[in-house]
Design an enzyme around this catalytic site. Structure first.
Site, PDB file in Angstrom:
ATOM      1  N   ASN A  27      -2.433   4.014  -3.618  1.00  0.00           N
ATOM      2  CA  ASN A  27      -3.244   5.021  -2.932  1.00  0.00           C
ATOM      3  C   ASN A  27      -2.609   6.404  -2.907  1.00  0.00           C
ATOM      4  O   ASN A  27      -3.312   7.412  -2.909  1.00  0.00           O
ATOM      5  CB  ASN A  27      -3.511   4.553  -1.494  1.00  0.00           C
ATOM      6  CG  ASN A  27      -4.049   5.655  -0.617  1.00  0.00           C
ATOM      7  OD1 ASN A  27      -5.200   6.086  -0.766  1.00  0.00           O
ATOM      8  ND2 ASN A  27      -3.225   6.143   0.299  1.00  0.00           N
ATOM      9  N   LYS A  46      -5.696  11.593 -13.040  1.00  0.00           N
ATOM     10  CA  LYS A  46      -6.637  10.558 -12.617  1.00  0.00           C
ATOM     11  C   LYS A  46      -7.369   9.932 -13.811  1.00  0.00           C
ATOM     12  O   LYS A  46      -7.660   8.730 -13.804  1.00  0.00           O
ATOM     13  CB  LYS A  46      -7.639  11.141 -11.615  1.00  0.00           C
ATOM     14  CG  LYS A  46      -7.021  11.477 -10.261  1.00  0.00           C
ATOM     15  CD  LYS A  46      -6.386  10.255  -9.603  1.00  0.00           C
ATOM     16  CE  LYS A  46      -5.893  10.547  -8.199  1.00  0.00           C
ATOM     17  NZ  LYS A  46      -5.283   9.355  -7.545  1.00  0.00           N
ATOM     18  N   TYR A  65      -4.624  17.514 -11.961  1.00  0.00           N
ATOM     19  CA  TYR A  65      -5.193  16.418 -11.171  1.00  0.00           C
ATOM     20  C   TYR A  65      -6.211  15.627 -11.990  1.00  0.00           C
ATOM     21  O   TYR A  65      -6.175  14.384 -12.023  1.00  0.00           O
ATOM     22  CB  TYR A  65      -5.836  16.981  -9.913  1.00  0.00           C
ATOM     23  CG  TYR A  65      -6.387  15.935  -8.973  1.00  0.00           C
ATOM     24  CD1 TYR A  65      -5.539  15.081  -8.267  1.00  0.00           C
ATOM     25  CD2 TYR A  65      -7.760  15.805  -8.756  1.00  0.00           C
ATOM     26  CE1 TYR A  65      -6.031  14.136  -7.393  1.00  0.00           C
ATOM     27  CE2 TYR A  65      -8.270  14.864  -7.884  1.00  0.00           C
ATOM     28  CZ  TYR A  65      -7.406  14.032  -7.202  1.00  0.00           C
ATOM     29  OH  TYR A  65      -7.900  13.080  -6.342  1.00  0.00           O
ATOM     30  N   THR A  68     -10.268  14.291   4.958  1.00  0.00           N
ATOM     31  CA  THR A  68      -8.829  14.053   5.020  1.00  0.00           C
ATOM     32  C   THR A  68      -8.059  15.370   4.968  1.00  0.00           C
ATOM     33  O   THR A  68      -8.624  16.435   4.734  1.00  0.00           O
ATOM     34  CB  THR A  68      -8.378  13.187   3.826  1.00  0.00           C
ATOM     35  OG1 THR A  68      -8.644  13.911   2.612  1.00  0.00           O
ATOM     36  CG2 THR A  68      -9.111  11.852   3.798  1.00  0.00           C
ATOM     37  N   ILE A 116       0.850  -1.196   0.000  1.00  0.00           N
ATOM     38  CA  ILE A 116       0.000   0.000   0.000  1.00  0.00           C
ATOM     39  C   ILE A 116       0.883   1.242   0.000  1.00  0.00           C
ATOM     40  O   ILE A 116       1.804   1.362   0.818  1.00  0.00           O
ATOM     41  CB  ILE A 116      -0.925   0.041   1.238  1.00  0.00           C
ATOM     42  CG1 ILE A 116      -1.678  -1.286   1.400  1.00  0.00           C
ATOM     43  CG2 ILE A 116      -1.915   1.196   1.130  1.00  0.00           C
ATOM     44  CD1 ILE A 116      -2.478  -1.385   2.687  1.00  0.00           C
TER      45      ILE A 116
END
Length: 251
Positions: A87, A158, A154, A191, A6
């Site tokens: 991640n 993605k 971004y 977050t 991870i």
């Protein structure tokens, strides 16, 4: 024994995933700029093998060396499943193209797209002869599917990651011992990344007030909720190779 690799485990979704995977018969390899001592202590208390590897995901050779170290540790004869969860990610630079620095653009693409590609190719190479459950999970974003003012880099990284997922899954379909590859869009979570987004200047990010409203009205999901849904999918469900999943399908 299940093995999990991870990236970005010091906080947010990566931390939640690692915490929920700290249980018997799991071994966890954390690739992160910073160690999370809370996770290390929890793993030690539970008697679970958890290893931290410091790595600059902008450096290809360093990323490859980390994967080599990890795969020399895995006991393939005892592997019930091997999972890579890409991640680690960054939303910056939050600025329209033309105002954004070239090095900031490069850093975003290196972390969000190139690093998962390098990690995935190493994963597939090292597990090619292994006949067990093998899965790559790429953490995507709703921004992959729609333009957002100030997020050109971004959104693009993605979107590229989702296409990478679909293409590699297509390639794996013809392999004798295929790797299942999926993308997962976690939606808006509570977050540090969200906190950073809320600090943006409206001239750079026109949706900043909307994101402040998400926070103030309690619309941000806890990383632990999102993590639980993802782990239910990959460990107890039957993920469809090449599919891009969204959190709203799972909760």
């Amino acid at each position: 024994m299940k093995y999990f690799i991870i990236t970005g485990t010091s906080r947010g979704l990566g931390k939640a995933l690692t915490e929920q995977l700290i249980q018997e018969d799991n071994t966890i390899f954390c690739i992160s700029r910073r160690q999370n001592n809370e996770l290390k202590n929890l793993a030690a208390k539970e008697g679970v093998n958890l290893y931290y590897f410091s790595c600059d995901l902008q450096k290809v050779e360093e990323t490859e060396r980390v994967m080599e170290k990890i795969f020399t540790t895995i006991d393939f004869t005892n592997a019930e499943g091997i999972y890579l969860i890409n991640n680690a990610g960054m939303v910056e630079p939050i600025q329209p193209i033309g105002k954004t620095g070239s090095s900031d653009i490069a850093m975003n693409i290196e972390v969000n797209l190139i690093a998962p590609m390098i990690l995935s190719t190493s994963f597939i190479r090292y597990t090619a002869e292994i006949n067990t459950m093998k899965m790559i999970v790429n953490i995507s974003s709703g921004a992959a599917n729609r333009p957002i003012y100030g997020w050109a880099t971004y959104c693009s990284s993605k979107a590229g990651l989702d296409m990478f997922t679909k293409t590699v899954a297509f390639e794996q379909d013809s392999e004798e011992s295929p790797v299942t590859v999926i993308s997962f869009s976690p939606g808006v979570m509570d977050t540090d990344m969200q906190a950073s987004i809320r600090q943006s200047d409206e001239s750079d990010f026109k949706d900043v007030e909307k994101f402040k409203e998400y926070h103030e009205s309690g619309q941000l999901r806890a990383p632990e909720t999102v993590s639980h849904a993802l782990l239910q999918l990959i460990l107890n469900g039957t993920p469809e190779n090449g599919r891009v999943y969204h959190i709203t399908e799972l909760v």
